[in-house]
Design a protein around this motif. Structure first.
Motif, short mmCIF file in Angstrom:
data_model
loop_
_atom_site.label_atom_id
_atom_site.label_comp_id
_atom_site.label_asym_id
_atom_site.label_seq_id
_atom_site.Cartn_x
_atom_site.Cartn_y
_atom_site.Cartn_z
N LEU A 162 32.15 35.10 26.09
CA LEU A 162 33.40 34.52 26.57
C LEU A 162 34.27 35.51 27.34
O LEU A 162 35.17 35.11 28.09
CB LEU A 162 34.21 33.98 25.39
N ARG A 163 33.99 36.81 27.15
CA ARG A 163 34.89 37.81 27.73
C ARG A 163 34.94 37.72 29.27
O ARG A 163 36.01 37.75 29.88
CB ARG A 163 34.44 39.21 27.29
N THR A 164 33.78 37.58 29.92
CA THR A 164 33.74 37.55 31.39
C THR A 164 34.42 36.31 31.97
O THR A 164 35.28 36.44 32.86
CB THR A 164 32.29 37.64 31.87
N PRO A 165 34.10 35.08 31.49
CA PRO A 165 34.79 33.92 32.06
C PRO A 165 36.29 33.92 31.80
O PRO A 165 37.08 33.46 32.63
CB PRO A 165 34.11 32.72 31.39
N ILE A 166 36.71 34.42 30.66
CA ILE A 166 38.15 34.46 30.37
C ILE A 166 38.86 35.41 31.33
O ILE A 166 39.96 35.12 31.84
CB ILE A 166 38.39 34.88 28.90
N ALA A 167 38.24 36.54 31.61
CA ALA A 167 38.83 37.49 32.56
C ALA A 167 38.93 36.86 33.94
O ALA A 167 39.93 37.03 34.66
CB ALA A 167 37.99 38.77 32.61
N ALA A 168 37.89 36.12 34.35
CA ALA A 168 37.92 35.45 35.66
C ALA A 168 39.01 34.39 35.71
O ALA A 168 39.70 34.22 36.72
CB ALA A 168 36.55 34.84 35.96
N ILE A 169 39.17 33.65 34.62
CA ILE A 169 40.22 32.62 34.57
C ILE A 169 41.60 33.25 34.68
O ILE A 169 42.49 32.75 35.38
CB ILE A 169 40.08 31.80 33.27
N GLU A 170 41.80 34.37 33.98
CA GLU A 170 43.09 35.04 34.03
C GLU A 170 43.39 35.51 35.47
O GLU A 170 44.52 35.38 35.97
CB GLU A 170 43.09 36.24 33.09
N THR A 171 42.39 36.04 36.14
CA THR A 171 42.58 36.51 37.52
C THR A 171 42.92 35.35 38.45
O THR A 171 43.83 35.42 39.30
CB THR A 171 41.31 37.21 38.02
N ALA A 172 42.17 34.22 38.28
CA ALA A 172 42.41 33.06 39.13
C ALA A 172 43.79 32.47 38.87
O ALA A 172 44.50 32.05 39.79
CB ALA A 172 41.33 32.00 38.90
N ALA A 173 44.19 32.43 37.59
CA ALA A 173 45.51 31.89 37.26
C ALA A 173 46.61 32.74 37.88
O ALA A 173 47.63 32.21 38.38
CB ALA A 173 45.67 31.81 35.74
N SER A 174 46.45 34.05 37.86
CA SER A 174 47.44 34.93 38.49
C SER A 174 47.50 34.67 39.99
O SER A 174 48.58 34.66 40.60
CB SER A 174 47.09 36.39 38.23
N GLY A 175 46.34 34.42 40.61
CA GLY A 175 46.31 34.13 42.03
C GLY A 175 47.00 32.82 42.37
O GLY A 175 47.65 32.69 43.41
N LEU A 176 46.87 31.83 41.48
CA LEU A 176 47.55 30.55 41.70
C LEU A 176 49.06 30.72 41.73
O LEU A 176 49.76 30.08 42.52
CB LEU A 176 47.15 29.56 40.60
N GLN A 177 49.54 31.57 40.84
CA GLN A 177 50.99 31.79 40.79
C GLN A 177 51.50 32.48 42.05
O GLN A 177 52.60 32.23 42.53
CB GLN A 177 51.34 32.63 39.56
N ALA A 178 50.68 33.35 42.61
CA ALA A 178 51.14 34.16 43.76
C ALA A 178 50.75 33.56 45.11
O ALA A 178 51.34 33.89 46.13
CB ALA A 178 50.59 35.57 43.65
N GLY A 179 49.73 32.68 45.14
CA GLY A 179 49.21 32.21 46.42
C GLY A 179 49.74 30.86 46.82
O GLY A 179 49.40 29.85 46.20
N PRO A 180 50.56 30.75 47.89
CA PRO A 180 51.10 29.46 48.33
C PRO A 180 50.12 28.66 49.17
O PRO A 180 50.30 27.47 49.39
CB PRO A 180 52.34 29.87 49.14
N ASP A 181 49.08 29.29 49.71
CA ASP A 181 48.13 28.61 50.60
C ASP A 181 47.36 27.55 49.80
O ASP A 181 46.68 27.88 48.82
CB ASP A 181 47.17 29.64 51.18
N PRO A 182 47.43 26.27 50.19
CA PRO A 182 46.72 25.20 49.47
C PRO A 182 45.22 25.44 49.38
O PRO A 182 44.60 25.13 48.36
CB PRO A 182 47.05 23.94 50.27
N ALA A 183 44.61 25.95 50.44
CA ALA A 183 43.17 26.19 50.42
C ALA A 183 42.81 27.25 49.37
O ALA A 183 41.84 27.12 48.63
CB ALA A 183 42.69 26.62 51.81
N VAL A 184 43.64 28.29 49.32
CA VAL A 184 43.41 29.34 48.32
C VAL A 184 43.62 28.79 46.92
O VAL A 184 42.86 29.07 45.98
CB VAL A 184 44.35 30.54 48.57
#
Length: 207
Positions: A162-184
């Motif tokens: 579970l460690r690898t997918p959780i780390a990827a989810i955390e990274t993606a979630a942080s990107g969602l907060q910072a990225g306004p581009d709909p495609a991103v």
């Protein structure tokens, strides 16, 4: 004295080789029946500590009395003497470990020599039963320790998976907060969905 020493030697030899409850019972019954010319049985408690009931009520009551009071009962004794057999508790220290049942066809009580020999048999059989109980307890303890070790190994394996997918989810979630581009945002949301452990498990299930 020579007969008593020979009988005790044979009992000690056979019980010393016994490594299971079945072997202990067989050696006990065969040796006592040969020496005392009586029908013999070994009555042991179940997992709850109660004697296994395989006798008529009156006989079983004598066996239970001997077991609970750690005193002889039944035929040729002062307690419940009208029963068919004599019941002798087996003990080392503390409570009884079981009961010996001896059923003679004749009406003559044991001689002093026979009683002394029987006392020696009782003590030795009780020691062997106690030894087997300790063996069983050790085996059970080892099984519990192995089960606990396997549980820890399983948890560690799951944690690693579970460690690898959780780390990827955390990274993606942080990107969602910072990225306004709909495609991103769509790409990051897809990454999160792909990495969800439950989704991954469901995809691997057959059917």
């Amino acid at each position: 004295r020579e007969e008593r020493a020979t009988a005790m030697y044979m009992l000690t030899l056979e019980l010393g080789d016994a490594s299971s409850w079945e072997e202990i019972e067989r050696a006990t019954v065969e040796n006592l029946e040969r020496v005392f010319k009586a029908k013999v049985s070994l009555i042991l408690p179940d997992s709850s500590g109660s004697l296994r009931r395989d006798l008529p009520d009156k006989e079983f009551s004598a066996a239970v009395w001997a077991y609970e009071h750690v005193q002889p009962a039944g035929r040729f004794t002062d307690t419940l003497p009208m029963t068919e057999a004599m019941y002798l508790p087996l003990r080392t220290t503390g409570d009884a470990l079981g009961v010996l049942r001896l059923h003679w066809q004749g009406n003559s009580p044991l001689t002093i020599e026979q009683r002394n020999m029987l006392d020696g048999f009782q003590r030795h059989i009780a020691l062997v039963i106690d030894r087997q109980r300790l063996r069983d307890a050790k085996t059970q303890s080892e099984m519990l320790a192995e089960s606990e070790r396997l549980s820890h190994a399983l948890l560690n394996a799951v944690s690693h998976e579970l460690r690898t997918p959780i780390a990827a989810i955390e990274t993606a979630a942080s990107g969602l907060q910072a990225g306004p581009d709909p495609a991103v945002q769509r790409a990051l949301a897809g990454e999160i969905l792909l990495r969800l452990p439950f989704r991954a498990v469901c995809q691997r299930r057959p059917g």
